[in-house]
Design an enzyme around this catalytic site. Structure first.
Site, PDB file in Angstrom:
ATOM      1  N   ASP A 222       0.853  -1.189   0.000  1.00 39.38           N
ATOM      2  CA  ASP A 222       0.000   0.000   0.000  1.00 39.38           C
ATOM      3  C   ASP A 222       0.887   1.237   0.000  1.00 39.38           C
ATOM      4  O   ASP A 222       2.098   1.146   0.277  1.00 39.38           O
ATOM      5  CB  ASP A 222      -0.949   0.011   1.209  1.00 39.38           C
TER       6      ASP A 222
ATOM      7  N   GLU B 171       0.144  -0.941   5.799  1.00 42.84           N
ATOM      8  CA  GLU B 171       1.232  -0.363   6.590  1.00 42.84           C
ATOM      9  C   GLU B 171       1.057   1.133   6.809  1.00 42.84           C
ATOM     10  O   GLU B 171       1.327   1.636   7.899  1.00 42.84           O
ATOM     11  CB  GLU B 171       2.582  -0.656   5.911  1.00 42.84           C
TER      12      GLU B 171
END
Lengths: 475, 475
Positions: free
Chosen positions: B100, B166
């Site tokens: 991400d 994250e």
């Protein structure tokens, strides 16, 4: 005097007057919302139409355009100027009110649709603008209607100034007042503003003083961009650290302002002035109720009111540029602007306040040994205002209160500011009176704003009687 | 060792590897935006497909749902688990990365479309996620591809754990790590995380320490509702006054934490440790450049890095509940929440930090004599982390750096926290290495994020060589 017939008319036409207020409340004239601007204009048109039907001479004044934050422009709503009567043998009274309102949405917590006037079981007329300031504006119109329909001689020449931007800084009004001071307003003998409230809920008052306000922006910056506290914490001078150090030196937890010299010009409390606080209709539980808790600094009602009205105060409002959302964010803001303001009182001068604050801030910042930079500026300043309460304008109003309510009014001041008060006083050089219609618990800017039916109806009598008492004055 | 052929393959397939990164950057896998969640999932599918084509065993793990602020729920993106090789005679290395990215919009100030990978004249691969963390993730895939296409024996069993949350708190990951510690991750001998950066722009480093963080919410409340400073200023205890007083006692302008006892457990700086700071590739102008101004507290690079890495710091982040917009508002906030955090280092204990902060805050608040109330709580806490840098995991990485870059790596720590580091160390009980691919100026969370072509290409060589060096270790 024709007061008894006037009172009778008002009592008999309560429903009509409430219907007039109902029509006004149904127009959502929210000045702070661009999308509502046509409604604000519609509210002006409603007033123009009502005034014309009552036989007043009416004109609207275009006061320019408003620059919006997004760069667009919006026409300011017109100022409605109206005159009723033009007899050189009578006094001329200028009355001011505003026909715009605060925003309101059912979702904010209103019990009823804010733009429908609803009367509840306790005779409260609920609706946005009911007390602030459509009720008082229509009060003047109702007085005219009563005299017209009764065929009574109107006691004064009435000039009216109704604006549509009061809740948004009265943009454009000051220029108009200056422009018309020697023209439209040239013959004015006194000014009456009905846009404030009784001290409590039971006793009328006349208001003769307001605190001023000096608002400050304290900017501290250093890093070129917002930083991550993990990477930079402990290695750079953080603007937030400096800001909290400096802002913490401004005011003590007991409200005492810590800026050296700030109290030097505060007018001393004389015995005579102190006596005016002897019998005011105000109880500590009213403060507790208004605040919603018992965090009062002072023990007596006298001290509360004196610290609200005649002593300065300093409040910290917030920080621009820092993290403000719920949750956690480990940002080191690069530039922060602390916001605080000082409520000022006679005989403080705004220039002195700014100079003292600037000196103090710079001195405190210098102590920090920080490599950041500081900048302090006064973003706006309004002077305190105190009128002469033994002027015939006040004497007439006091007599009117006695006739309508059978009680001598409290003589009050207020802690906030109503800038137009000072604008009229300075531009016209005439006495200004604040003559409230609503009660202290009306919730002018809150949800469930209301005007008690009795305040509206007795208020119409009060405004009319005030004009009659002026006519009686030989001054 | 088959390193020369591997290096040659990497050099010859630069365009292919950059194309793989291009495809990944084009998927706007922003985990913090609900509307982008399908793109995050698409990015996981892209990795699964690439890994399968390379012959890895791949599975995706559903780690539950995310409760949104508006009350709705969203499926968390899957964690991609993959294995390449399963030879009991080889070591097993677990590598972690995240697929991400941070949000990005051209309007933020990007020079190019953030979701198109663009190589500029200086060989910088610009695009959101190029360095954080898609480049490093694809680095591992590129290493596999090279070995597969060259027919080279893969030096270790590689386990991969790639998450998609994250940038949004790694929601769901810790539970999965605990769940799989004795299962999917059972055979892991060492862990490698490539999700940080070189200290500067010229020299590779291995990172063996991170500071922890304890985040605090300091709530002060009193009035039952927000108040107008005109009406109430000077008569009530204002929460903002108290908050600024208390928060100003936390840290000095020179960064020294003022909470009594906070330094008691900070590990003393030994001569040996101090020597590790002797020749680090770090210049004061790199700090100035990163900060965007010269507001450094310390005079030497050594002090800067020691205060970033091995001493605690305290930063004030903001105030929730106060005024934060541009302009002026004369509100007295009823309830304010000051936010600050402490970066912690060995041997500070999070429980001690909370207790010391609580004691200090309550003691300072008591001095104010305020009728408001105070509440302090630690909203989240992560422990500091320091690895053993003479472990074979680090030795292998250091040798790899020498082979690829002809220089010994700097041994660094970081000031921020990467919580997954500690999660893996604690759950698996194995050595964890941070092996960065990008440079200190990559702008991971900023506009114009980039990964230099040379860092990407040499980085692929570094990751592969690191695995070969592990295979050479007799431990």
């Amino acid at each position: 005097m024709s007061v008894p017939k006037f009172f009778e008319y008002v009592d008999q036409h309560q429903t009509d007057f409430i219907d007039r207020l109902r029509k006004a409340v149904e127009i959502p004239s929210v000045s702070s919302e661009a999308a509502r601007r046509p409604d604000v204009v519609r509210m002006a048109e409603f007033l123009v139409s009502e005034l014309k039907n009552l036989g007043a001479s009416v004109e609207t004044r275009d006061v320019g355009i408003q620059k919006m934050h997004d760069g667009s422009s919006l026409n300011l709503p017109p100022v409605v100027l109206a005159t009723y009567g033009n007899d050189p043998s009578k006094k001329t009274v200028l009355v001011y009110g505003h026909y715009d309102v605060q925003p309101a949405m059912l979702e904010d917590g209103w019990n009823t649709d804010p733009f429908k006037l609803i009367e509840d079981d306790e005779g409260r007329l609920l609706g946005r603008g009911s007390t602030d300031d459509k009720g008082p504006i229509l009060g003047w119109l109702n007085v005219i209607e009563a005299h017209k329909n009764l065929g009574l001689d109107f006691p004064v020449n009435l000039k009216m100034c109704f604006e549509g931007m009061e809740e948004s800084g009265s943009e454009g009004l000051d220029d108009l007042i200056l422009l018309e001071a020697k023209k439209y307003f040239a013959d004015v003998d006194a000014v009456c503003i009905s846009d404030n409230y009784w001290l409590g809920t039971t006793k009328p008052c006349l208001t003769y003083g307001l605190r001023g306000v000096s608002y400050f922006h304290l900017t501290i910056k250093g890093p070129g961009r917002d930083l991550h506290s993990g990477v930079f914490g402990g290695t750079v001078h953080e603007p937030m650290t400096d800001l909290f150090k400096v802002m913490s030196t401004l005011v003590a937890p007991d409200g005492k302002i810590l800026v050296p010299g700030i109290y030097d010009k505060v007018a001393p409390l004389t015995d005579e002035e102190n006596k005016t606080y002897d019998n005011l209709a105000f109880e500590m539980n009213e403060l507790h109720s208004a605040v919603g808790s018992q965090v009062n600094i002072h023990k007596t009602e006298r001290e509360v009111l004196q610290h609200r009205w005649r002593y300065p105060s300093l409040s910290l409002h917030g920080v621009e540029g820092a993290f403000y959302n719920p949750g956690d964010k480990t940002v080191v803001p690069a530039k922060v602007i602390g916001k605080f303001s000082i409520r000022s009182v006679p005989d403080m001068e705004t220039e002195d306040i700014t100079a003292l604050v600037k000196k103090h801030i710079e001195s405190e910042f210098a102590k920090l040994g920080s490599k950041n930079t500081v900048h302090i500026e006064c973003s706006h300043a309004g002077k305190p205002w105190v009128a002469t309460p033994n002027h015939w304008n006040y004497v007439a109003a006091a007599k009117a209160v006695e006739k309508v309510f059978n009680v001598k009014p409290d003589m009050t001041r207020e802690g906030g500011s109503i800038p137009v008060t000072l604008s009229f006083q300075d531009a016209l050089g005439k006495n200004v009176l604040l003559l409230p219609m609503g009660r202290g618990d009306d919730g002018a800017h809150s949800i469930n704003e209301k005007l008690d039916r009795s305040n509206y109806i007795q208020g119409i009598k009060l405004l009319g009687t005030y004009l009659h008492e002026i006519a009686e004055i030989k001054a």
